[in-house]
Design an enzyme around this catalytic site. Sequence first.
Site, PDB file in Angstrom:
ATOM      1  N   ARG A 128     -55.055 -32.609  -9.538  1.00  0.00           N
ATOM      2  CA  ARG A 128     -55.970 -31.454  -9.561  1.00  0.00           C
ATOM      3  C   ARG A 128     -57.387 -31.992  -9.647  1.00  0.00           C
ATOM      4  NH1 ARG A 128     -59.615 -27.841 -10.001  1.00  0.00           N
ATOM      5  NH2 ARG A 128     -59.141 -25.732 -10.703  1.00  0.00           N
ATOM      6  N   ASP A 133     -63.739 -25.440  -8.648  1.00  0.00           N
ATOM      7  CA  ASP A 133     -62.821 -24.331  -8.431  1.00  0.00           C
ATOM      8  C   ASP A 133     -63.061 -23.848  -7.002  1.00  0.00           C
ATOM      9  OD1 ASP A 133     -60.773 -22.733  -9.235  1.00  0.00           O
ATOM     10  OD2 ASP A 133     -61.981 -21.393 -10.478  1.00  0.00           O
ATOM     11  N   GLU A 136     -59.371 -19.005  -3.327  1.00  0.00           N
ATOM     12  CA  GLU A 136     -57.912 -18.910  -3.388  1.00  0.00           C
ATOM     13  C   GLU A 136     -57.282 -18.595  -2.035  1.00  0.00           C
ATOM     14  OE1 GLU A 136     -55.473 -19.040  -6.239  1.00  0.00           O
ATOM     15  OE2 GLU A 136     -57.157 -20.395  -6.586  1.00  0.00           O
ATOM     16  N   ARG A 176     -49.990 -31.527 -13.609  1.00  0.00           N
ATOM     17  CA  ARG A 176     -50.877 -32.176 -12.654  1.00  0.00           C
ATOM     18  C   ARG A 176     -51.810 -33.124 -13.402  1.00  0.00           C
ATOM     19  NH1 ARG A 176     -53.328 -26.745 -10.044  1.00  0.00           N
ATOM     20  NH2 ARG A 176     -53.966 -26.650 -12.219  1.00  0.00           N
TER      21      ARG A 176
END
Length: 273
Positions: A128, A133, A136, A176
Amino acid sequence: MRWPWSSSSEDREKKTFPSPTDMLSSVTDWSRYQDPRNVLPVVVLTAGAFFFSTFYRSYLKRVSQAINIAPTFWRKRSLFGKVTSVGDNDNFRLFHTPGGRLAGWGILPWRKVPTTRKELMGKTVHIRLAGIDAPELPHFGRPAQPYSKEAMDFLTSYILHRRVRAYVYHRDQYDRAVATVYVRRWLIRRDVGLQMLKKGLATVFEANNGAEFGKMEEKYRTTERWARSRKKGMWGGDMDKYESPMDFKKRMGTKHEHPVSLKKGTRQTTPWR
């Protein structure tokens, strides 16, 4: 006349074996063990075996999954390997190849990276990207967030099937390894997360606590401000309708994948990753 295979009584006397008492006396004669000619080879061999064992465990032993990374490894070491798949806009799968080409990976017949999904099953580290971020992708009927396809296309073209180095910080609740990842492009080492911020295809990861940046937070925030000022990627649209990846997850009723560090011995899974 003596036959070639015969022996005299004198020869037989010379071939007599030492008695148990003589053998015990020889073994317990500590002066033999103080002789440098006897001690030095033993010390060298023992030290060599210990060094090789330590070196192998530290630098050449392959890590198959994030759950196999030793506690002493986090924040001190890195994983070098080949990206085998990109699962989402801020995470991917890494096949660890310790030592790289110097250790024969990609050269020796028994040092090949598997190519099929079946061969790779249970043999890759889920990474990750730390500190960012990304928009999506669609999940189980949920719509895709704007610019999610562009982010996916960029990340895939940037790292898929390439060798990268991941500086790992901790294991999150989805098993992760949260890491800052570097890839060489045109012989220049690039920070993958930083490049996504620069393209306007990711935001700085925002959380009330526990967000992981390594030592890159200030640089990441500066880069995000730079991308916004130049309307890169998602910043080039109508800002009145802008929605961060975190806000989008909340609106969709999706549990935000906050990469929380797991305590040793705990594990949690999720149906979509």
